[in-house]
Scaffold this active site. Structure first.
Site, PDB file in Angstrom:
ATOM      1  N   ASN A  11      34.841  -3.193  32.351  1.00 26.34           N
ATOM      2  CA  ASN A  11      36.199  -3.338  31.837  1.00 26.34           C
ATOM      3  C   ASN A  11      36.514  -4.830  31.910  1.00 26.34           C
ATOM      4  O   ASN A  11      36.760  -5.355  32.985  1.00 26.34           O
ATOM      5  CB  ASN A  11      37.177  -2.516  32.705  1.00 26.34           C
ATOM      6  N   TRP A  12      36.456  -5.467  30.755  1.00 23.17           N
ATOM      7  CA  TRP A  12      36.630  -6.924  30.743  1.00 23.17           C
ATOM      8  C   TRP A  12      38.071  -7.352  30.991  1.00 23.17           C
ATOM      9  O   TRP A  12      38.342  -8.522  31.235  1.00 23.17           O
ATOM     10  CB  TRP A  12      36.155  -7.502  29.400  1.00 23.17           C
ATOM     11  N   LYS A  13      39.019  -6.431  30.857  1.00 22.05           N
ATOM     12  CA  LYS A  13      40.451  -6.771  31.006  1.00 22.05           C
ATOM     13  C   LYS A  13      40.803  -7.934  30.063  1.00 22.05           C
ATOM     14  O   LYS A  13      40.257  -8.015  28.957  1.00 22.05           O
ATOM     15  CB  LYS A  13      40.782  -7.077  32.469  1.00 22.05           C
ATOM     16  N   HIS A  96      44.926   2.975  32.554  1.00 19.30           N
ATOM     17  CA  HIS A  96      44.467   2.114  33.646  1.00 19.30           C
ATOM     18  C   HIS A  96      45.665   1.761  34.528  1.00 19.30           C
ATOM     19  O   HIS A  96      46.789   1.609  34.022  1.00 19.30           O
ATOM     20  CB  HIS A  96      43.829   0.842  33.073  1.00 19.30           C
ATOM     21  N   GLU A  98      46.692  -0.870  35.729  1.00 16.69           N
ATOM     22  CA  GLU A  98      47.441  -2.067  35.293  1.00 16.69           C
ATOM     23  C   GLU A  98      48.389  -1.725  34.149  1.00 16.69           C
ATOM     24  O   GLU A  98      49.478  -2.300  34.034  1.00 16.69           O
ATOM     25  CB  GLU A  98      46.451  -3.187  34.919  1.00 16.69           C
ATOM     26  N   GLU A 164      40.150   5.307  40.273  1.00 15.64           N
ATOM     27  CA  GLU A 164      40.275   3.919  40.710  1.00 15.64           C
ATOM     28  C   GLU A 164      41.455   3.800  41.667  1.00 15.64           C
ATOM     29  O   GLU A 164      42.604   3.667  41.212  1.00 15.64           O
ATOM     30  CB  GLU A 164      40.498   3.000  39.504  1.00 15.64           C
ATOM     31  N   GLY A 170      40.146  -5.004  42.246  1.00 19.28           N
ATOM     32  CA  GLY A 170      40.220  -6.465  42.306  1.00 19.28           C
ATOM     33  C   GLY A 170      40.496  -7.024  43.686  1.00 19.28           C
ATOM     34  O   GLY A 170      40.794  -8.204  43.834  1.00 19.28           O
ATOM     35  N   SER A 208      36.445  -2.634  42.826  1.00 17.53           N
ATOM     36  CA  SER A 208      35.603  -3.565  43.573  1.00 17.53           C
ATOM     37  C   SER A 208      34.142  -3.132  43.681  1.00 17.53           C
ATOM     38  O   SER A 208      33.467  -3.424  44.668  1.00 17.53           O
ATOM     39  CB  SER A 208      36.188  -3.825  44.965  1.00 17.53           C
ATOM     40  N   GLY A 229      35.190  -3.898  36.924  1.00 19.40           N
ATOM     41  CA  GLY A 229      36.011  -4.975  36.373  1.00 19.40           C
ATOM     42  C   GLY A 229      35.317  -6.316  36.548  1.00 19.40           C
ATOM     43  O   GLY A 229      34.422  -6.695  35.796  1.00 19.40           O
ATOM     44  N   GLY A 230      35.720  -7.035  37.602  1.00 17.08           N
ATOM     45  CA  GLY A 230      35.244  -8.400  37.833  1.00 17.08           C
ATOM     46  C   GLY A 230      33.740  -8.571  37.711  1.00 17.08           C
ATOM     47  O   GLY A 230      33.265  -9.508  37.053  1.00 17.08           O
TER      48      GLY A 230
HETATM   49  P1  PGA Z   1      37.441  -4.414  39.732  1.00 15.78           P
HETATM   50  O1  PGA Z   1      38.257  -3.651  38.579  1.00 15.78           O
HETATM   51  O2  PGA Z   1      36.003  -3.937  39.622  1.00 15.78           O
HETATM   52  O3  PGA Z   1      37.594  -5.859  39.414  1.00 15.78           O
HETATM   53  O4  PGA Z   1      38.034  -4.013  41.029  1.00 15.78           O
HETATM   54  C1  PGA Z   1      37.994  -2.319  38.260  1.00 15.78           C
HETATM   55  C2  PGA Z   1      38.929  -1.845  37.180  1.00 15.78           C
HETATM   56  O5  PGA Z   1      40.118  -2.200  37.220  1.00 15.78           O
HETATM   57  O6  PGA Z   1      38.519  -1.112  36.271  1.00 15.78           O
END
Ligand code: PGA
Length: 248
Positions: A11-13, A96, A98, A164, A170, A208, A229-230
């Protein structure tokens, strides 16, 4: 979409640019782990680029959101599921944390997005998870059950969910194996009771996930993959995570 492998989805966000995306996808296209189904959720402007770059391999591309409005219309700034499908997306993240936090997305809105995605043959990946105060007060399963209730009445043979925990996204703080195993078992049980015993399920863990913890997470019962994500922004880290995908 492939339903019998572990899904390792990035997930590149709100990250990326044309040059970095090209480098990253080219590096990922050389990965060879037959146990992994690899996907990338990319920002809207880069969907066509990403779809084009993976056309000779099995990586699937999706979007990070779609509009609650169907098809087309006077909705300035919105991107419909129809448009995503037209651009070659295969899946779309829905709800998500966010989006829930910054855009107040609730089950009523999310159900419209799910319906729109399904109508265009996009696979919705419903993201669920509790906040830290909710877990600390023992409400995590009630919260996730409420979020999964958005699936009630759907007529589908396949469903994908990402668990999640908000406090793990994150933050570098990963849910432990017992917490993940318990929640994934709960999610399976809830989905089977909502959608029927014959539904095929992929439940991904997210929060994470990195090269160091992926092996342990991906070996937990009912963890059908990871939403990353990251660590999905770095080819080496993402490749290491993919290397830990296993046949179930
Ligand atoms: P993260 O993000 O791996 O950076 O914790 C995961 C996500 O929000 O899908």
């Amino acid at each position: 979409m492939i339903w019998h492998k572990q899904w390792i989805f990035g997930n590149w966000k709100m990250h990326g640019n044309l040059a970095d995306n090209a480098r990253l996808l080219q590096q990922l296209s050389t990965i060879n782990n037959n146990n992994a189904h690899i996907g990338i959720a990319a920002p809207f402007p880069y969907l066509l680029q990403a779809v084009d770059l993976v056309k000779n391999n099995s990586i699937v591309i999706g979007a990070e959101d779609c509009s609650r409005f169907a098809d087309k219309g006077a909705y300035t700034g919105e991107v419909s599921a129809t448009m995503l499908a037209d651009c070659g997306a295969d899946f779309v993240l829905i709800g998500h944390s966010e989006r829930r936090t910054y855009f107040n997305e609730n089950n009523e809105i999310l159900r419209k997005k799910i319906d729109n995605a399904l109508a265009c043959n996009l696979i919705p990946i419903l993201c669920v998870g509790e906040t830290l105060p909710q877990r600390q007060s023992g409400q995590e399963t009630a919260v996730v059950a409420e979020q999964l209730a958005v699936l009630q009445g759907l007529s589908v043979n396949h469903i994908a969910v990402a668990y999640e925990p908000v406090w793990a996204i994150g933050t570098g703080q990963v849910a432990n194996s017992e917490q993940i195993a318990a929640m994934h078992a709960f999610i399976y049980q809830e989905i089977l009771s909502i959608l029927g015993e014959n539904v095929t399920i992929r439940t991904l863990y997210g929060g994470s996930v990195n090269a160091n913890n992926a092996a342990e997470i991906l070996s937990i019962d009912k963890v059908d993959g990871a939403l990353v994500g990251g660590a999905s922004l770095k080819a080496d880290a993402f490749a290491e995570i993919i290397a830990h995908a296993k046949t179930e």
